[in-house]
Motif scaffolding. Structure first.
Motif, mmCIF file in Angstrom:
data_model
loop_
_atom_site.group_PDB
_atom_site.id
_atom_site.type_symbol
_atom_site.label_atom_id
_atom_site.label_comp_id
_atom_site.label_asym_id
_atom_site.label_seq_id
_atom_site.Cartn_x
_atom_site.Cartn_y
_atom_site.Cartn_z
ATOM 1 N N GLY A 149 -88.668 5.156 59.715
ATOM 2 C CA GLY A 149 -89.325 4.613 58.538
ATOM 3 C C GLY A 149 -90.485 5.434 58.017
ATOM 4 N N SER A 150 -90.608 6.703 58.411
ATOM 5 C CA SER A 150 -91.776 7.489 58.020
ATOM 6 C C SER A 150 -91.816 7.803 56.532
ATOM 7 C CB SER A 150 -91.832 8.791 58.825
ATOM 8 O OG SER A 150 -90.798 9.674 58.431
ATOM 9 N N MET A 151 -90.658 7.774 55.852
ATOM 10 C CA MET A 151 -90.638 8.037 54.410
ATOM 11 C C MET A 151 -90.433 6.762 53.597
ATOM 12 S SD MET A 151 -91.341 11.101 53.521
ATOM 13 C CE MET A 151 -90.712 11.165 51.848
ATOM 14 N N THR A 166 -89.828 5.437 49.898
ATOM 15 C CA THR A 166 -89.119 6.384 49.034
ATOM 16 C C THR A 166 -87.708 6.585 49.552
ATOM 17 O OG1 THR A 166 -91.220 7.506 48.568
ATOM 18 C CG2 THR A 166 -89.188 8.682 48.020
ATOM 19 N N LEU A 167 -87.604 6.947 50.825
ATOM 20 C CA LEU A 167 -86.325 7.070 51.506
ATOM 21 C C LEU A 167 -86.293 6.043 52.631
ATOM 22 C CD1 LEU A 167 -86.105 10.974 51.741
ATOM 23 C CD2 LEU A 167 -85.046 9.478 50.033
ATOM 24 N N LEU A 168 -85.154 5.397 52.805
ATOM 25 C CA LEU A 168 -85.054 4.286 53.747
ATOM 26 C C LEU A 168 -84.189 4.645 54.942
ATOM 27 C CD1 LEU A 168 -84.427 1.412 51.154
ATOM 28 C CD2 LEU A 168 -86.619 2.222 52.059
ATOM 29 N N GLU A 169 -84.485 4.001 56.079
ATOM 30 C CA GLU A 169 -83.617 4.148 57.234
ATOM 31 C C GLU A 169 -82.197 3.778 56.824
ATOM 32 O OE1 GLU A 169 -86.381 2.281 56.870
ATOM 33 O OE2 GLU A 169 -87.220 1.745 58.832
ATOM 34 N N GLY A 170 -81.240 4.630 57.178
ATOM 35 C CA GLY A 170 -79.859 4.362 56.805
ATOM 36 C C GLY A 170 -79.436 5.018 55.503
ATOM 37 N N ASP A 171 -80.323 5.768 54.854
ATOM 38 C CA ASP A 171 -79.919 6.595 53.721
ATOM 39 C C ASP A 171 -79.244 7.848 54.260
ATOM 40 O OD1 ASP A 171 -80.858 4.946 51.718
ATOM 41 O OD2 ASP A 171 -82.704 6.082 51.363
ATOM 42 N N PHE A 172 -78.029 8.112 53.814
ATOM 43 C CA PHE A 172 -77.307 9.322 54.184
ATOM 44 C C PHE A 172 -77.422 10.307 53.022
ATOM 45 C CE2 PHE A 172 -75.737 6.138 56.975
ATOM 46 C CZ PHE A 172 -75.198 6.753 58.091
ATOM 47 N N LEU A 173 -77.959 11.489 53.311
ATOM 48 C CA LEU A 173 -78.258 12.448 52.256
ATOM 49 C C LEU A 173 -77.460 13.735 52.437
ATOM 50 C CD1 LEU A 173 -82.159 12.325 52.578
ATOM 51 C CD2 LEU A 173 -80.728 10.808 51.187
ATOM 52 N N ASN A 219 -99.269 5.235 57.183
ATOM 53 C CA ASN A 219 -99.792 4.622 58.405
ATOM 54 C C ASN A 219 -98.753 4.505 59.510
ATOM 55 O OD1 ASN A 219 -102.350 4.324 57.388
ATOM 56 N ND2 ASN A 219 -102.118 2.172 56.825
ATOM 57 N N ASN A 220 -97.547 4.951 59.252
ATOM 58 C CA ASN A 220 -96.497 4.836 60.272
ATOM 59 C C ASN A 220 -95.614 6.081 60.236
ATOM 60 O OD1 ASN A 220 -95.001 3.613 62.324
ATOM 61 N ND2 ASN A 220 -93.587 2.647 60.880
ATOM 62 N N SER A 221 -96.248 7.226 60.404
ATOM 63 C CA SER A 221 -95.529 8.492 60.324
ATOM 64 C C SER A 221 -96.085 9.493 61.325
ATOM 65 C CB SER A 221 -95.642 9.070 58.900
ATOM 66 O OG SER A 221 -95.129 10.381 58.845
ATOM 67 N N GLY A 222 -95.216 10.027 62.172
ATOM 68 C CA GLY A 222 -95.584 11.152 63.016
ATOM 69 C C GLY A 222 -95.400 12.415 62.197
#
Length: 281
Positions: A37-39, A42-49, A225-228
């Motif tokens: 969930g770091s992006m 804008t980009l969501l978990e489970g988006d295949f790019l 606040n939730n990104s390495g």
């Protein structure tokens, strides 16, 4: 015509099809899935790019999954052919500096020579071009003075960039924990214009600072606040840059429901169309 006929027959064969697919994967586009969930949002978990691999030159090709290079990197720049560098504000796919077999996607906050300050609530950018560039390219309301120099507060206005309050305390604890372990890429500083003061042991500070080395990039997640990210493990050299996210070919949420509205969308659309920017959960 004979050549074209031979080329068509080759491309129609199994060997030809495999060669074409490998060429596309190695040099043109590569599939990538958003794992965390770091992006968000804008980009969501489970988006295949699909990642456009020729955005910043042609990176040295690697065999997918095992990530073994199939061509020598004689000059050590990680690319067969160099290209333009990531620009400020670009979303970029790159190899994680701590484990180069892993791919990450973040937003490029700063380029070589830029200075960055993070006060645990906001990011500030001082572009290497200096004061005149700042005055000509940024809104006056975003320009602030920090330790006597001009910085730009939160220079990127994409709707998905956020500071999720649910992770604020965890982020602060993580920053302080990494500071204690001396594994933080940014160093603590005192900003004279700020009234905040934090103490950690014998260290007094109210912000963190880094100057980006030349031909390297400071990458951070939109979910601040939730990104390495580069706050912790440092800047990303050009040799690790892979490409730019292109478009989503599939998207599925944690409940295994297909997000039809995101399929086929270009990244520029995902970061600018407010109807596609989901609320935090």
């Amino acid at each position: 015509m004979k050549f074209l006929g031979s080329l068509y027959r080759f491309s129609s064969s199994w060997v030809g099809t495999i060669c074409i697919v490998l060429f596309i994967i190695l040099f043109v586009a590569q599939a990538f899935v958003i794992p965390s969930g770091s992006m968000r949002v804008t980009l969501l978990e489970g988006d295949f790019l699909f990642v456009k691999k020729f955005s910043y030159g042609i990176p040295t090709p690697h065999i997918p999954f095992i990530e073994v290079p199939v061509a020598p990197d004689s000059d050590g720049d990680g690319h067969l052919f160099q290209g333009k560098r990531p620009q400020r504000g670009d979303i970029v796919v790159f190899r994680y500096p701590k484990d180069e077999k892993i791919h990450y996607v973040k937003r490029n906050f700063a380029v070589g020579g830029d200075e960055v300050i993070f006060d645990l609530d906001n990011f500030y950018l001082r572009p290497n071009e200096g004061d005149e560039f700042i005055e000509q390219n940024y809104d006056k309301s975003d320009i602030v003075i920090l330790n006597g120099q001009k910085y730009v507060k939160e220079p990127y206005k994409f709707k998905g960039i956020n500071y999720n309050p649910h992770f604020r305390n965890a982020m602060r604890a993580s920053m302080l924990g990494n500071l204690e372990r001396k594994s933080l890429a940014m160093r603590p500083i005192m900003v004279a214009e700020s009234e905040k003061v934090y103490e950690y042991g014998s260290v007094k500070f109210n912000a963190f600072y880094i100057k980006v080395p030349q031909d390297e990039f400071f990458m951070i997640g939109d979910n601040r606040n939730n990104s390495g990210d580069s706050r912790y493990w440092g800047t990303v050299p050009y040799r690790l840059i892979v490409g730019k996210p292109w478009f989503t070919y599939f998207s599925i949420d944690p409940d295994k429901k297909i997000r039809w509205e995101r399929i086929g969308r270009f990244i520029d659309t995902l970061q600018s169309d407010e109807s596609l920017i989901y609320e935090q959960k």
